[in-house]
Write an enzyme that holds these catalytic residues in place. Structure first.
Site, mmCIF file in Angstrom:
data_model
loop_
_atom_site.group_PDB
_atom_site.id
_atom_site.type_symbol
_atom_site.label_atom_id
_atom_site.label_comp_id
_atom_site.label_asym_id
_atom_site.label_seq_id
_atom_site.Cartn_x
_atom_site.Cartn_y
_atom_site.Cartn_z
ATOM 1 N N GLU A 265 8.403 28.127 12.780
ATOM 2 C CA GLU A 265 8.004 28.026 14.180
ATOM 3 C C GLU A 265 9.001 28.755 15.081
ATOM 4 O OE1 GLU A 265 7.101 24.316 17.285
ATOM 5 O OE2 GLU A 265 8.189 23.948 15.426
ATOM 6 N N LYS B 168 -0.240 25.891 18.802
ATOM 7 C CA LYS B 168 0.151 24.506 18.504
ATOM 8 C C LYS B 168 -0.625 23.543 19.389
ATOM 9 C CE LYS B 168 4.449 21.833 17.869
ATOM 10 N NZ LYS B 168 5.925 21.935 17.910
ATOM 11 N N CYS C 249 4.455 22.278 12.943
ATOM 12 C CA CYS C 249 5.464 21.217 13.087
ATOM 13 C C CYS C 249 4.857 19.893 13.556
ATOM 14 C CB CYS C 249 6.594 21.684 13.994
ATOM 15 S SG CYS C 249 8.121 20.716 13.787
ATOM 16 N N SER D 13 12.006 21.670 12.731
ATOM 17 C CA SER D 13 12.230 20.234 12.604
ATOM 18 C C SER D 13 13.726 19.974 12.460
ATOM 19 C CB SER D 13 11.473 19.703 11.377
ATOM 20 O OG SER D 13 11.716 18.335 11.184
ATOM 21 N N ASN E 32 45.458 5.182 29.449
ATOM 22 C CA ASN E 32 44.751 6.433 29.714
ATOM 23 C C ASN E 32 45.683 7.606 29.979
ATOM 24 O OD1 ASN E 32 42.240 5.337 29.330
ATOM 25 N ND2 ASN E 32 41.785 5.065 31.504
ATOM 26 N N THR F 125 37.228 14.439 19.470
ATOM 27 C CA THR F 125 37.174 13.475 18.371
ATOM 28 C C THR F 125 36.367 12.215 18.684
ATOM 29 O OG1 THR F 125 39.282 12.504 19.087
ATOM 30 C CG2 THR F 125 39.385 14.280 17.465
ATOM 31 N N GLU G 99 32.169 4.787 20.124
ATOM 32 C CA GLU G 99 32.995 4.871 21.332
ATOM 33 C C GLU G 99 32.163 5.299 22.528
ATOM 34 O OE1 GLU G 99 37.189 6.067 19.108
ATOM 35 O OE2 GLU G 99 36.063 7.588 20.211
ATOM 36 N N LYS H 289 30.517 8.637 31.572
ATOM 37 C CA LYS H 289 31.309 9.264 30.514
ATOM 38 C C LYS H 289 30.412 10.026 29.542
ATOM 39 C CE LYS H 289 35.360 6.214 30.273
ATOM 40 N NZ LYS H 289 36.190 5.380 29.374
#
EC number: 6.3.5.1
Length: 614
Positions: A45, A112, A164, A192, A422, A446, A451, A574
């Site tokens: 696709e 489609k 799809c 996909s 912080n 990271t 988190e 955040k």
């Protein structure tokens, strides 16, 4: 008796706006299919443009440019039938289509019928669904061609398409109408996205489709980290009578792959499905490789704390090098990422290249332990990464003293806990960014998904980076994966990492800070987020379900659930600012690709009050 023919499917690793590169990979796939004597080739696709072209699809010039590329492609299809995906604009509407070219002549466009609108998909923004049984004529290079709900013949093989999402629509999918038209073969050109465990669902879909529609069913998916977030696994499958006859190995570093098969040949050639842990490292390694080369960066920089998250990312970079060399060969691997070949006297080529590509730094404070320092150092040395270490206490002290002078008092852990935590994490960010800038490298953030759920990360600190490889993966999985990786990937440098209890190490050591003490057990966060975020359940539903599933005292479980929902709603800002991340699991918390939530809200106040009254 139908004539026995050979068909092929191809996967291609495309990039939006890389017109010449995209066309070259398609042409090379066509030539390989022709060399294998295939008579029909199905490409994925939107292979001409790439699926991840986003709002480029809405412009007038972009679909026009795609048609120009199609024009260049047609002469390459001498002696073969090729199906290739591209967008087509008709007045104000854009359609997601597959062009069918037979012996260097365009036959028409299949459109489609159903758009993917869940999770990472947003197709209704760009494309208009096509109506079943409808066909129109469109002009292309001075001639008219049919576009719409079409089927085609090759010799006495009647074939059609589900594109799809078309195949995932149950009883209303186009396959039922194709079956009524007595097709012998259905192609499914797809874009996909990869998710751990998803290939099992596809396997079942293709097998069942071939049985229900009593035909051959051929599936061809895109490949690679196309545009930054979604990764495509390049899966190719052929099913017949409820059986999978052929399936390739996934997540190749190659620019394209072709797999061909004779219809009527019942010899099975089915690659095994890999466990979730192996899928994770395969997809992440390919995602990092593509992000590196497509961004034209010179390597990676990582703040290596010795803990689980940064250690996971270091191993993924190491595995990227190992798997890239295995798949492409040393010469092509180095060429693709624009790096010099190792000197001939180098014995361990993989470790040498990891050292050229990955620079790490341990940034300690007086709150850091010797255990994490040794963990980081040992891991970096074991994989060959460059390793620096320095202390940031002077910088932290400088910031702290300036604020204390301004407000006229000392900061204390009793009164200013979050502030003092912080500032350490934020102080690490500018200097590690300097290293990334010096190296013209990508800074690896990271953060993990757990988190992200609860905001247990410092904005402009450990969230800072160019790309966040594990932001869509939960911490509980990461901890299990690290133990698996130490043994299964032969990574002895993880031994110290796996012996440590996860900790931010931002409070004084005597306060014995651990992540789970600050939050709740990571295994509990996973269960809550599945219901709250993946399944979009209320706090009450979440409690009523989990109280029967988890062996946790109900009052404590309520506290965990309240804490999760409060922190979730408080920290949407955040999540809005997290670095781009790979989509690797069945869901994620990235508001740009999965779950949108208001930045400002009432924070489930009434819902949590009802939970208290239960």
């Amino acid at each position: 008796m139908k004539s026995p023919i050979k068909i092929a499917a191809a996967t291609v690793n495309q990039t939006p706006l890389d017109w010449s590169g995209n066309l070259d990979r398609i042409i090379r796939a066509i030539r390989e299919a022709k060399s294998e004597k295939a008579e029909i080739l199905c490409l994925p696709e939107l292979a001409i443009t790439g699926y991840g072209s986003e709002d480029l699809f809405l412009s007038y010039w972009f679909p026009q440019k795609a048609l120009q590329q199609l024009s260049k492609l047609i002469p390459e299809c001498e002696g073969i039938t090729v199906a290739v995906g591209l967008p087509v604009r008709i007045q104000e509407k854009v359609y997601n289509t597959v062009a069918v070219i037979e012996n260097a002549k365009l036959k028409g466009f299949v459109a489609k019928q159903y758009m993917a609108i869940d999770g990472v998909h947003y197709e209704f923004r760009w494309f208009t669904p096509w109506k079943a049984k409808e066909v129109v004529q469109i002009e292309f290079e001075g001639a008219n061609y049919p576009l719409g709900d079409l089927t085609f013949y090759h010799k006495d093989i009647h074939y059609g398409f589900e594109i799809c999402e078309d195949a995932w629509r149950g009883s209303i999918r186009p396959g039922y109408r194709l079956c009524e038209r007595k097709v012998d073969l259905i192609f499914n050109p797809s874009a996909s996205h990869f998710a751990m465990g998803k290939t099992k669902e596809r396997l079942e879909l293709i097998a069942n489709s071939s049985k229900i529609f009593d035909c051959y069913y051929c599936y061809a998916n895109l490949l690679g980290n196309e545009a930054g977030r979604m990764i495509f696994d390049g899966e190719i499958m052929l099913g017949k009578s409820g059986e999978i006859l052929s399936r390739n190995d996934l997540l190749s570093f190659q620019g394209f792959q072709v797999k061909s098969f004779y219809l009527e040949d019942r010899i099975q050639d089915v690659a095994p499905i890999q466990p979730k842990e192996e899928e994770f490292v395969q997809a992440s390694a390919l995602g990092l490789f593509d992000y590196l080369r497509k961004s034209k960066s010179r390597g990676f920089v990582l703040s290596l704390s010795g803990g689980a998250d940064s250690s996971t990312i270091a191993i993924l970079v190491s595995e990227m090098v190992k798997r890239g060399i295995q798949d492409l060969g040393l010469l092509l691997f180095c060429k693709k990422i624009n790096i010099s070949l190792p000197p001939s006297e180098i014995e361990d080529v993989e470790k040498y290249l990891v050292g050229e590509l990955l620079t790490t730094a341990y940034q300690g404070t007086k709150n850091s332990s010797d255990d994490t320092f040794q963990s980081a150092k040992t891991l970096a040395e074991s994989i060959g990464a460059k390793f620096y270490h320095w202390e940031i206490d002077d910088e932290v002290s400088s910031y702290t003293q300036k604020i204390e002078h301004a407000i006229g008092r000392k900061l204390t852990w009793e009164q200013d806990d979050i502030t003092l935590q912080n500032i350490q994490a934020r102080t690490r960010s500018p200097i590690i960014w300097m290293l990334a800038n010096i190296n013209n490298a990508l800074l690896l953030s990271t953060s993990n998904r757990s988190e992200g759920d609860v905001g247990y990360a410092t904005m402009d600190g450990d969230t800072s980076g160019s790309i966040s490889p594990i932001a869509a993966v939960d911490k509980y999985f990461i901890l299990q994966w690290l133990s698996w990786a130490e043994k299964k990937l032969n990574q002895p440098g993880l031994k110290l990492v796996n012996s440590l209890q996860p900790s931010a190490e931002l409070r004084p050591l005597e306060r014995t800070q651990t992540d789970e003490k600050d939050l709740m057990p990571y295994a509990v966060i996973v269960e809550i987020e599945k219901l709250a975020i993946r399944d979009k359940r209320s706090p009450m539903d979440t409690f009523l379900i989990l109280k029967d599933e988890l062996e946790i005292e109900p009052a404590l479980l309520k506290e965990y659930i309240k804490k999760f929902f409060r922190l979730w709603s408080r920290n949407q800002w955040k999540r809005e600012r997290l670095a781009p991340s790979f989509h690797l699991d069945e869901f994620n918390v990235d508001p740009k690709t999965w779950y949108r939530f208001p930045i400002l809200s009432g924070g489930y106040a009434e819902e949590l009050e009802q939970l208290d009254q239960l």
